[in-house]
Design a protein around this motif. Structure first.
Motif, PDB file in Angstrom:
ATOM      1  N   PHE A 106      -6.230  -1.070  -6.034  1.00  0.00           N
ATOM      2  CA  PHE A 106      -7.289  -1.753  -5.300  1.00  0.00           C
ATOM      3  C   PHE A 106      -7.202  -1.355  -3.837  1.00  0.00           C
ATOM      4  CE2 PHE A 106      -6.021  -4.613  -8.764  1.00  0.00           C
ATOM      5  CZ  PHE A 106      -7.221  -4.713  -9.441  1.00  0.00           C
ATOM      6  N   GLY A 107      -8.292  -1.590  -3.105  1.00  0.00           N
ATOM      7  CA  GLY A 107      -8.327  -1.280  -1.681  1.00  0.00           C
ATOM      8  C   GLY A 107      -9.312  -0.163  -1.436  1.00  0.00           C
ATOM      9  N   ASP A 108     -10.062  -0.278  -0.341  1.00  0.00           N
ATOM     10  CA  ASP A 108     -11.154   0.659  -0.111  1.00  0.00           C
ATOM     11  C   ASP A 108     -10.716   1.995   0.459  1.00  0.00           C
ATOM     12  OD1 ASP A 108     -12.965  -1.132  -1.121  1.00  0.00           O
ATOM     13  OD2 ASP A 108     -13.270  -2.093   0.831  1.00  0.00           O
ATOM     14  N   ASP A 109      -9.831   1.956   1.463  1.00  0.00           N
ATOM     15  CA  ASP A 109      -9.475   3.239   2.053  1.00  0.00           C
ATOM     16  C   ASP A 109      -8.055   3.635   1.688  1.00  0.00           C
ATOM     17  OD1 ASP A 109      -7.703   2.253   4.370  1.00  0.00           O
ATOM     18  OD2 ASP A 109      -9.537   1.064   4.558  1.00  0.00           O
ATOM     19  N   GLU A 110      -7.790   4.907   1.847  1.00  0.00           N
ATOM     20  CA  GLU A 110      -6.499   5.498   1.458  1.00  0.00           C
ATOM     21  C   GLU A 110      -5.320   4.718   2.031  1.00  0.00           C
ATOM     22  OE1 GLU A 110      -4.847   7.409  -0.900  1.00  0.00           O
ATOM     23  OE2 GLU A 110      -6.965   7.453  -1.364  1.00  0.00           O
ATOM     24  N   ASP A 111      -5.448   4.240   3.269  1.00  0.00           N
ATOM     25  CA  ASP A 111      -4.315   3.578   3.924  1.00  0.00           C
ATOM     26  C   ASP A 111      -3.992   2.220   3.336  1.00  0.00           C
ATOM     27  OD1 ASP A 111      -4.107   5.714   5.643  1.00  0.00           O
ATOM     28  OD2 ASP A 111      -5.378   4.787   7.183  1.00  0.00           O
ATOM     29  N   SER A 112      -4.995   1.569   2.762  1.00  0.00           N
ATOM     30  CA  SER A 112      -4.758   0.200   2.301  1.00  0.00           C
ATOM     31  C   SER A 112      -4.721   0.087   0.778  1.00  0.00           C
ATOM     32  CB  SER A 112      -5.840  -0.726   2.865  1.00  0.00           C
ATOM     33  OG  SER A 112      -7.094  -0.351   2.317  1.00  0.00           O
ATOM     34  N   ARG A 113      -4.849   1.213   0.065  1.00  0.00           N
ATOM     35  CA  ARG A 113      -4.847   1.126  -1.398  1.00  0.00           C
ATOM     36  C   ARG A 113      -3.474   0.741  -1.920  1.00  0.00           C
ATOM     37  NH1 ARG A 113      -9.148   2.025  -4.386  1.00  0.00           N
ATOM     38  NH2 ARG A 113      -8.220   2.627  -6.356  1.00  0.00           N
ATOM     39  N   TYR A 114      -3.490  -0.209  -2.841  1.00  0.00           N
ATOM     40  CA  TYR A 114      -2.230  -0.690  -3.395  1.00  0.00           C
ATOM     41  C   TYR A 114      -2.367  -0.828  -4.905  1.00  0.00           C
ATOM     42  CZ  TYR A 114      -4.633  -5.186  -3.674  1.00  0.00           C
ATOM     43  OH  TYR A 114      -5.520  -6.181  -3.981  1.00  0.00           O
ATOM     44  N   VAL A 115      -1.240  -0.951  -5.568  1.00  0.00           N
ATOM     45  CA  VAL A 115      -1.219  -1.074  -7.027  1.00  0.00           C
ATOM     46  C   VAL A 115      -0.836  -2.495  -7.397  1.00  0.00           C
ATOM     47  CG1 VAL A 115      -0.054  -0.322  -9.158  1.00  0.00           C
ATOM     48  CG2 VAL A 115      -0.630   1.353  -7.389  1.00  0.00           C
ATOM     49  N   MET A 116      -1.495  -3.011  -8.423  1.00  0.00           N
ATOM     50  CA  MET A 116      -1.120  -4.292  -9.005  1.00  0.00           C
ATOM     51  C   MET A 116      -0.746  -4.027 -10.447  1.00  0.00           C
ATOM     52  SD  MET A 116      -3.453  -7.446  -7.923  1.00  0.00           S
ATOM     53  CE  MET A 116      -2.741  -9.044  -7.998  1.00  0.00           C
ATOM     54  N   VAL A 117       0.385  -4.573 -10.853  1.00  0.00           N
ATOM     55  CA  VAL A 117       0.892  -4.365 -12.202  1.00  0.00           C
ATOM     56  C   VAL A 117       0.817  -5.705 -12.938  1.00  0.00           C
ATOM     57  CG1 VAL A 117       2.953  -3.716 -13.498  1.00  0.00           C
ATOM     58  CG2 VAL A 117       2.392  -2.505 -11.412  1.00  0.00           C
ATOM     59  N   PRO A 167       0.838  -1.202   0.000  1.00  0.00           N
ATOM     60  CA  PRO A 167       0.000   0.000   0.000  1.00  0.00           C
ATOM     61  C   PRO A 167       0.872   1.252   0.000  1.00  0.00           C
ATOM     62  CG  PRO A 167      -0.820  -1.577   1.597  1.00  0.00           C
ATOM     63  CD  PRO A 167       0.494  -2.112   1.088  1.00  0.00           C
ATOM     64  N   MET A 168       0.419   2.278  -0.719  1.00  0.00           N
ATOM     65  CA  MET A 168       1.199   3.519  -0.801  1.00  0.00           C
ATOM     66  C   MET A 168       0.281   4.711  -0.972  1.00  0.00           C
ATOM     67  SD  MET A 168       2.937   2.858  -4.582  1.00  0.00           S
ATOM     68  CE  MET A 168       3.740   1.318  -4.186  1.00  0.00           C
ATOM     69  N   SER A 169       0.870   5.891  -0.836  1.00  0.00           N
ATOM     70  CA  SER A 169       0.090   7.126  -0.930  1.00  0.00           C
ATOM     71  C   SER A 169      -0.398   7.361  -2.357  1.00  0.00           C
ATOM     72  CB  SER A 169       0.950   8.311  -0.484  1.00  0.00           C
ATOM     73  OG  SER A 169       1.899   8.607  -1.501  1.00  0.00           O
ATOM     74  N   LYS A 170      -1.343   8.274  -2.475  1.00  0.00           N
ATOM     75  CA  LYS A 170      -1.929   8.597  -3.777  1.00  0.00           C
ATOM     76  C   LYS A 170      -0.853   9.060  -4.769  1.00  0.00           C
ATOM     77  CE  LYS A 170      -5.754  11.149  -5.747  1.00  0.00           C
ATOM     78  NZ  LYS A 170      -7.156  11.241  -5.416  1.00  0.00           N
ATOM     79  N   ILE A 171       0.054   9.909  -4.306  1.00  0.00           N
ATOM     80  CA  ILE A 171       1.118  10.414  -5.183  1.00  0.00           C
ATOM     81  C   ILE A 171       2.011   9.267  -5.637  1.00  0.00           C
ATOM     82  CG2 ILE A 171       3.234  11.812  -5.218  1.00  0.00           C
ATOM     83  CD1 ILE A 171       1.704  13.843  -3.434  1.00  0.00           C
ATOM     84  N   GLU A 172       2.381   8.401  -4.699  1.00  0.00           N
ATOM     85  CA  GLU A 172       3.227   7.258  -5.039  1.00  0.00           C
ATOM     86  C   GLU A 172       2.520   6.331  -6.026  1.00  0.00           C
ATOM     87  OE1 GLU A 172       5.955   6.806  -1.017  1.00  0.00           O
ATOM     88  OE2 GLU A 172       3.956   5.905  -1.044  1.00  0.00           O
ATOM     89  N   ARG A 173       1.229   6.105  -5.800  1.00  0.00           N
ATOM     90  CA  ARG A 173       0.478   5.248  -6.736  1.00  0.00           C
ATOM     91  C   ARG A 173       0.471   5.854  -8.129  1.00  0.00           C
ATOM     92  NH1 ARG A 173      -3.302   5.136  -2.587  1.00  0.00           N
ATOM     93  NH2 ARG A 173      -4.824   6.257  -3.861  1.00  0.00           N
ATOM     94  N   SER A 174       0.281   7.174  -8.207  1.00  0.00           N
ATOM     95  CA  SER A 174       0.234   7.802  -9.533  1.00  0.00           C
ATOM     96  C   SER A 174       1.601   7.701 -10.221  1.00  0.00           C
ATOM     97  CB  SER A 174      -0.284   9.236  -9.459  1.00  0.00           C
ATOM     98  OG  SER A 174       0.724  10.107  -9.039  1.00  0.00           O
ATOM     99  N   ILE A 175       2.677   7.798  -9.449  1.00  0.00           N
ATOM    100  CA  ILE A 175       4.021   7.620 -10.021  1.00  0.00           C
ATOM    101  C   ILE A 175       4.171   6.197 -10.543  1.00  0.00           C
ATOM    102  CG2 ILE A 175       6.497   7.488  -9.463  1.00  0.00           C
ATOM    103  CD1 ILE A 175       6.016   9.840  -7.473  1.00  0.00           C
ATOM    104  N   LEU A 176       3.758   5.218  -9.734  1.00  0.00           N
ATOM    105  CA  LEU A 176       3.879   3.812 -10.138  1.00  0.00           C
ATOM    106  C   LEU A 176       3.031   3.521 -11.381  1.00  0.00           C
ATOM    107  CD1 LEU A 176       4.861   0.944  -9.887  1.00  0.00           C
ATOM    108  CD2 LEU A 176       3.277   0.603  -7.973  1.00  0.00           C
ATOM    109  N   HIS A 177       1.807   4.056 -11.434  1.00  0.00           N
ATOM    110  CA  HIS A 177       0.965   3.865 -12.625  1.00  0.00           C
ATOM    111  C   HIS A 177       1.678   4.416 -13.857  1.00  0.00           C
ATOM    112  CE1 HIS A 177      -2.609   2.145 -10.871  1.00  0.00           C
ATOM    113  NE2 HIS A 177      -2.768   3.150 -10.025  1.00  0.00           N
ATOM    114  N   ASP A 178       2.299   5.559 -13.710  1.00  0.00           N
ATOM    115  CA  ASP A 178       3.002   6.185 -14.825  1.00  0.00           C
ATOM    116  C   ASP A 178       4.189   5.330 -15.270  1.00  0.00           C
ATOM    117  OD1 ASP A 178       3.231   8.473 -16.634  1.00  0.00           O
ATOM    118  OD2 ASP A 178       5.142   8.811 -15.594  1.00  0.00           O
ATOM    119  N   VAL A 179       4.977   4.854 -14.296  1.00  0.00           N
ATOM    120  CA  VAL A 179       6.134   3.994 -14.597  1.00  0.00           C
ATOM    121  C   VAL A 179       5.655   2.734 -15.336  1.00  0.00           C
ATOM    122  CG1 VAL A 179       7.902   2.508 -13.541  1.00  0.00           C
ATOM    123  CG2 VAL A 179       7.587   4.852 -12.726  1.00  0.00           C
ATOM    124  N   ALA A 180       4.558   2.155 -14.852  1.00  0.00           N
ATOM    125  CA  ALA A 180       4.020   0.939 -15.472  1.00  0.00           C
ATOM    126  C   ALA A 180       3.586   1.216 -16.910  1.00  0.00           C
ATOM    127  CB  ALA A 180       2.842   0.412 -14.656  1.00  0.00           C
TER     128      ALA A 180
END
Length: 113
Positions: free
Chosen positions: A69-80, A46-59
């Motif tokens: 995925f994940g319901d709340d901000e604290d548990s949202r994670y990225v799957m590639v 799980p990571m912050s919104k900014i980190e997720r957006s960076i990871l989405h971009d890298v992917a």
């Protein structure tokens, strides 16, 4: 006051540096993932919104598919996902429900319908 402005500038530079370092780290991880044969998908911590957006971009730059995925901000994670293993809607639904994806179980469900 000038010292406050200087402090702000220092903070912004620090944040920028952290983002750059984070992006580099994600680029390394994503490139390891691409080279890992037999690994169709990778789930990140799980990571912050900014980190997720960076990871989405890298992917995206790497030609991969990614979802959060994940319901709340604290548990949202990225799957590639590697393109040839892009998830089906059914698979995505399972992750959204917080379940592990099990193709055999999905097949069983389809047969029972």
């Amino acid at each position: 006051p000038p010292e406050q402005a200087a402090r702000m500038k220092k903070l912004q530079e620090q944040e920028k540096r952290q983002k750059v370092e984070f992006r580099k780290r994600m680029e390394q991880e994503v490139s390891q993932f691409i080279q890992a044969t037999g690994e169709p998908r990778r789930r990140f911590q799980p990571m912050s919104k900014i980190e997720r957006s960076i990871l989405h971009d890298v992917a995206e730059v790497a030609g991969l598919t990614s979802f959060s995925f994940g319901d709340d901000e604290d548990s949202r994670y990225v799957m590639v996902f590697k393109k040839e293993f892009a998830p089906s809607d059914e698979e995505l639904e399972a992750y959204r429900r917080g379940e592990e994806w099990d193709p055999a179980r999905a097949e069983e469900r389809r047969r029972l319908r």
